[in-house]
Design a protein around this motif. Structure first.
Motif, PDB file in Angstrom:
ATOM      1  N   VAL A   7       0.821  -1.211   0.000  1.00 15.55           N
ATOM      2  CA  VAL A   7       0.000   0.000   0.000  1.00 15.55           C
ATOM      3  C   VAL A   7       0.860   1.269   0.000  1.00 15.55           C
ATOM      4  CG1 VAL A   7      -1.830   1.250   1.241  1.00 15.55           C
ATOM      5  CG2 VAL A   7      -1.745  -1.249   1.339  1.00 15.55           C
ATOM      6  N   ALA A   8       0.652   2.121  -1.010  1.00 16.07           N
ATOM      7  CA  ALA A   8       1.357   3.413  -1.050  1.00 16.07           C
ATOM      8  C   ALA A   8       0.659   4.397  -0.105  1.00 16.07           C
ATOM      9  CB  ALA A   8       1.354   3.962  -2.473  1.00 16.07           C
ATOM     10  N   THR A   9       1.456   5.206   0.585  1.00 19.77           N
ATOM     11  CA  THR A   9       0.920   6.209   1.525  1.00 19.77           C
ATOM     12  C   THR A   9       1.498   7.586   1.150  1.00 19.77           C
ATOM     13  OG1 THR A   9       2.697   5.716   3.078  1.00 19.77           O
ATOM     14  CG2 THR A   9       0.641   4.518   3.408  1.00 19.77           C
ATOM     15  N   PRO A  10       0.963   8.674   1.726  1.00 16.30           N
ATOM     16  CA  PRO A  10       1.405  10.020   1.318  1.00 16.30           C
ATOM     17  C   PRO A  10       2.910  10.261   1.491  1.00 16.30           C
ATOM     18  CG  PRO A  10      -0.598  10.146   2.622  1.00 16.30           C
ATOM     19  CD  PRO A  10      -0.154   8.723   2.688  1.00 16.30           C
ATOM     20  N   ILE A  11       3.450  11.179   0.663  1.00 15.89           N
ATOM     21  CA  ILE A  11       4.868  11.567   0.800  1.00 15.89           C
ATOM     22  C   ILE A  11       4.994  12.909   1.525  1.00 15.89           C
ATOM     23  CG2 ILE A  11       5.760  10.263  -1.177  1.00 15.89           C
ATOM     24  CD1 ILE A  11       5.718  12.916  -2.787  1.00 15.89           C
ATOM     25  N   GLY A  12       3.915  13.394   2.064  1.00 18.01           N
ATOM     26  CA  GLY A  12       3.954  14.679   2.782  1.00 18.01           C
ATOM     27  C   GLY A  12       2.543  15.083   3.160  1.00 18.01           C
ATOM     28  N   ASN A  13       1.775  15.450   2.157  1.00 22.61           N
ATOM     29  CA  ASN A  13       0.394  15.878   2.390  1.00 22.61           C
ATOM     30  C   ASN A  13      -0.475  14.651   2.727  1.00 22.61           C
ATOM     31  OD1 ASN A  13      -2.346  16.629   1.999  1.00 22.61           O
ATOM     32  ND2 ASN A  13      -1.652  18.398   0.828  1.00 22.61           N
ATOM     33  N   MET A  14      -1.006  14.662   3.934  1.00 20.58           N
ATOM     34  CA  MET A  14      -1.764  13.494   4.417  1.00 20.58           C
ATOM     35  C   MET A  14      -3.029  13.230   3.604  1.00 20.58           C
ATOM     36  SD  MET A  14      -0.615  12.049   7.378  1.00 20.58           S
ATOM     37  CE  MET A  14      -0.954  12.265   9.110  1.00 20.58           C
ATOM     38  N   GLY A  15      -3.448  14.229   2.808  1.00 18.91           N
ATOM     39  CA  GLY A  15      -4.638  14.033   1.973  1.00 18.91           C
ATOM     40  C   GLY A  15      -4.374  13.131   0.779  1.00 18.91           C
ATOM     41  N   ASP A  16      -3.095  12.911   0.488  1.00 23.32           N
ATOM     42  CA  ASP A  16      -2.743  12.115  -0.696  1.00 23.32           C
ATOM     43  C   ASP A  16      -2.772  10.620  -0.411  1.00 23.32           C
ATOM     44  OD1 ASP A  16      -2.351  14.390  -2.232  1.00 23.32           O
ATOM     45  OD2 ASP A  16      -0.230  14.520  -1.713  1.00 23.32           O
ATOM     46  N   ILE A  17      -3.945  10.140  -0.056  1.00 21.94           N
ATOM     47  CA  ILE A  17      -4.085   8.682   0.137  1.00 21.94           C
ATOM     48  C   ILE A  17      -5.332   8.268  -0.644  1.00 21.94           C
ATOM     49  CG2 ILE A  17      -5.381   8.970   2.322  1.00 21.94           C
ATOM     50  CD1 ILE A  17      -3.778   6.340   3.196  1.00 21.94           C
ATOM     51  N   ILE A  22      -7.262   3.425   2.030  1.00 16.58           N
ATOM     52  CA  ILE A  22      -7.931   3.531   3.341  1.00 16.58           C
ATOM     53  C   ILE A  22      -8.775   2.279   3.600  1.00 16.58           C
ATOM     54  CG2 ILE A  22      -9.652   4.830   4.670  1.00 16.58           C
ATOM     55  CD1 ILE A  22      -8.725   7.358   3.177  1.00 16.58           C
ATOM     56  N   GLU A  23      -9.541   1.916   2.586  1.00 15.84           N
ATOM     57  CA  GLU A  23     -10.418   0.752   2.726  1.00 15.84           C
ATOM     58  C   GLU A  23      -9.590  -0.508   3.025  1.00 15.84           C
ATOM     59  OE1 GLU A  23     -13.262   0.467  -0.589  1.00 15.84           O
ATOM     60  OE2 GLU A  23     -12.971  -1.700  -0.354  1.00 15.84           O
ATOM     61  N   THR A  24      -8.472  -0.633   2.319  1.00 16.70           N
ATOM     62  CA  THR A  24      -7.620  -1.822   2.513  1.00 16.70           C
ATOM     63  C   THR A  24      -7.060  -1.855   3.928  1.00 16.70           C
ATOM     64  OG1 THR A  24      -7.011  -1.773   0.184  1.00 16.70           O
ATOM     65  CG2 THR A  24      -5.548  -2.991   1.640  1.00 16.70           C
ATOM     66  N   ASP A  92       7.312   4.326   5.495  1.00 15.77           N
ATOM     67  CA  ASP A  92       7.051   5.607   6.188  1.00 15.77           C
ATOM     68  C   ASP A  92       6.354   6.592   5.260  1.00 15.77           C
ATOM     69  OD1 ASP A  92       8.172   4.614   8.427  1.00 15.77           O
ATOM     70  OD2 ASP A  92      10.035   5.765   8.330  1.00 15.77           O
ATOM     71  N   ALA A  93       6.701   6.566   3.980  1.00 15.35           N
ATOM     72  CA  ALA A  93       6.101   7.499   3.018  1.00 15.35           C
ATOM     73  C   ALA A  93       6.276   6.957   1.614  1.00 15.35           C
ATOM     74  CB  ALA A  93       6.784   8.859   3.111  1.00 15.35           C
TER      75      ALA A  93
END
Ligand code: SAM
Length: 248
Positions: A7-17, A22-24, A92-93
């Motif tokens: 699962v990829a997660t944001p690289i800074g801005n937490m909105g970038d997911i 999220i569902e996963t 982590d990001a």
């Protein structure tokens, strides 16, 4: 069949997911993290209450390590998958495995579970689906808004500190392809100095330094190698943060 989500997660801005990420994360039995404290912040924001565990680093997974604590973790992960549990892997990001740990773990899981073609009822539950949940990665984010050619590029990860470093700068200087790499704030000036040294004016290289992508102080600094170097020397406060460098 157990599922192992990358699962990829944001690289800074937490909105970038993504919605799918999220569902996963909400649905798996356990989230494997590079650093559980970092991932907890993201999980809290999205009210995801799932158990987390840190996973063994790539060099340990890859080398039959004698570190028993780490080996136990690897065994536990494999056991959980064997028992039919669904797991998610995050770093982590950004995207796990892209200059981040996780690649060897995925490789081990594929080797152990996914290559079996001869499923029978006896080993049906021994099979694991490895499923990517795509999302942010600094390399692609930087390229997308750099204004430099992106139809063909080579990603170099982090440059070596000593051995092979000079050869790589020569390669960058001679390459007809766009080259992209990650750099730390401690080495950004040294790297820009090397670009100035190895890319003479006549080969007309353009550099774009993408700094603090998706964060408050995001900026793209573009120009010839000497111009970009001068900018960062003059603006010392900009030598901080996270950097992705593109040379074309
Ligand atoms: N797996 C991550 C990805 O998919 O982008 C990369 C992880 S790597 C350990 C971290 C490096 O990526 C940083 O040192 C920096 O060079 C680059 N990076 C990560 N986030 C960044 C950002 N917000 N802006 C610019 N570069 C970034």
């Amino acid at each position: 069949m157990s599922k192992f989500y990358v699962v990829a997660t944001p690289i800074g801005n937490m909105g970038d997911i993504t919605l799918r990420a999220i569902e996963t994360l909400k649905n798996v039995d356990l989230i494997l993290c590079e650093d559980t404290r970092v991932t907890k912040k993201l999980l809290n924001k999205y009210e995801i209450n799932k158990p987390t565990m840190s996973y063994p680093s790539d060099d340990i997974v890859g080398k039959n390590s004698k570190n028993s604590r780490q080996n136990n973790k690897l065994d536990k992960i494999l056991e959980l998958l064997e028992a039919g549990k669904d797991l998610a892997l995050v770093s982590d990001a950004g995207t796990p495995g892209i200059s981040d740990p996780g690649a060897m773990l995925v490789s081990q899981i594929k080797e152990k579970f996914s290559v079996r073609q001869d499923l029978t009822l006896d080993n049906l539950y021994d099979s694991v689906d490895v499923i990517p949940i795509p999302g942010p990665s600094a390399v692609i984010t930087a390229l997308s808004a750099s204004g430099l050619p992106t139809h063909e590029f080579t990603f170099l990860g982090f440059l070596p500190h000593k051995k092979g470093r000079e050869t790589l700068f020569k390669e960058i200087a001679e390459s007809k392809r766009t080259m992209v790499f990650y750099e730390s704030p401690h080495r950004i000036i040294k790297t820009l100095e090397s670009l100035v040294k190895f890319c003479p004016k006549e080969n007309q290289k353009k550099v774009c330094v993408a700094r603090e992508l998706t964060k408050i102080y995001e900026e793209f600094v573009s120009g010839t190698p000497p111009e970009v170097l001068e900018y960062f020397i003059k603006n010392k406060e900009k030598q901080r943060g996270e950097f992705t460098v593109i040379v074309a």
